[in-house]
Enzyme design. Structure first.
Site: not given
Length: 363
Positions: A34-35, A103, A105, A172
């Site tokens: 999503d970056s 993925k 978070e 991260e």
């Protein structure tokens, strides 16, 4: 790979062309991150990107990829707080993009969503530490879990995600010592970004790693190229030359491209200098045109006039082969560009005209 002690290389990709390059380079995992909201769309955070946009990027990547595992980020708002919506979103991503996994978070707060997605047979990669979709909760992109309470919760969440069935975990921006503890506590591989050298693999955003994004320079980032500078120079050079000669020559051949000449006869050739072709702007601001003539036999040249015809006249015919090479060069503060026209003639044969380009952009 973790069992064998082999490090995992993961890299983001968002489009067909770069995904093909990443595949060819032998990367183990491609993350359609999503970056993309940041590096492809210019948003300050990852929050604005939609599931439709993520599917579009994932589809583009999948068309190019043959070997790596491809994981797609589930965007903000598609799984938080609503496990049923999480399942619908994950199924839609898998069906429409055909990626290999998704993925998510977070830890305990999204555990039900993780479990329900896994129950449908969709592989899930977890993500702990700095979770960019929670930026408004954290208020900063600084290192997470430096305090004991947050570190302990991260370890608990990591173990819970593994127990639920996640196949890998991204860590991260957490302390290296904590990442080492987590990696040693889990059987599934950990993939770090700004989490030190003890993870089972590393992931970077492709635009950062290639030096395309020179405005983002965290301490953990290692750049393997400076494509921003290389691209900038290439585009500047293109801007100087502007167009390919096949579309816009600034030396134009006359109304014919071949002439027949008998023994001993005279030959006249016409060329036209056009002021704006090939990006040359021959105006009072400073760009000038110069001509260089190389000849193996006597020729006379009329005074060049921009926008007018130039006459090249040979009063007597050759007894053998003769050549005439005219190089027109435009000079200005931005650089030098030149085009060469070569005329070759053998007695009694057809004279042919070959256009060649010799562009030189000098900074």
């Amino acid at each position: 790979m973790k069992v064998k002690g082999e490090k995992i290389a993961m890299l983001t990709a968002y489009d067909y062309t770069f995904a093909g390059i990443v595949d060819e380079a032998g990367i183990d995992i491609i993350l359609v991150g999503d970056s993309a909201a940041n590096v492809m769309a210019g948003h300050e955070t990852t929050l604005p990107i939609t599931i439709d946009q993520m599917i579009y990027h994932a589809q583009s990547v999948m068309r190019a990829v043959k070997n790596p595992l491809v994981v797609c980020d589930m965007p903000y708002g598609t799984y938080q707080g609503n496990p049923k919506e999480a399942v619908r979103s994950a199924i839609r991503i898998m069906k429409e993009s055909e990626v290999d996994a998704v993925k998510l978070e977070g830890g305990s707060e999204i555990m039900e969503s993780v479990e329900r997605i896994l129950s449908t047979g969709i592989p899930v990669m977890g993500h702990l530490g700095l979770t960019p979709q929670s930026i408004h909760k954290f208020g900063t992109y600084a290192v997470r879990a430096k305090e004991e309470a947050e570190a302990n919760k991260l370890i608990e969440d990591a173990i819970a995600l593994e127990k639920a069935g996640c196949f890998a975990l991204v860590l991260e921006k957490i302390p290296a010592a904590l990442a080492k503890r987590v990696s040693e506590a889990l059987k599934i591989p950990t993939i770090g970004i700004g989490a030190g050298p003890h993870c089972d693999g590393q992931v970077l955003v492709m635009h950062d790693m290639l030096g395309l994004n020179n405005s983002f320079s965290p301490r953990f980032l290692r750049r393997y190229a400076n494509l921003h500078e290389e691209s900038l120079n290439a585009i500047r050079n293109y801007s100087l030359t502007s167009h390919d000669l096949t579309e816009c020559e600034f030396v134009k051949v006359g109304d014919k491209t071949a002439y027949t000449q008998g023994p001993g006869s005279a030959l006249t050739q016409y060329l036209m200098i056009t002021p704006d072709a090939a990006g040359f702007n021959l105006n009072p601001s400073g760009e000038t045109l110069s001509l260089e003539v190389k000849s193996s036999s006597p020729w006379t040249l009329t005074t060049p006039t921009v926008g007018g015809w130039l006459t090249f006249n040979r009063s007597t015919g050759p007894t053998g082969t003769s050549t005439l090479e005219i190089t027109a060069t435009a000079n200005n503060s931005g650089g030098r560009r030149s085009t060469t026209v070569t005329l070759t003639n053998t007695e009694g044969e057809t004279l042919t005209i070959n256009l060649q380009q010799n562009n030189k952009a000098q900074q």
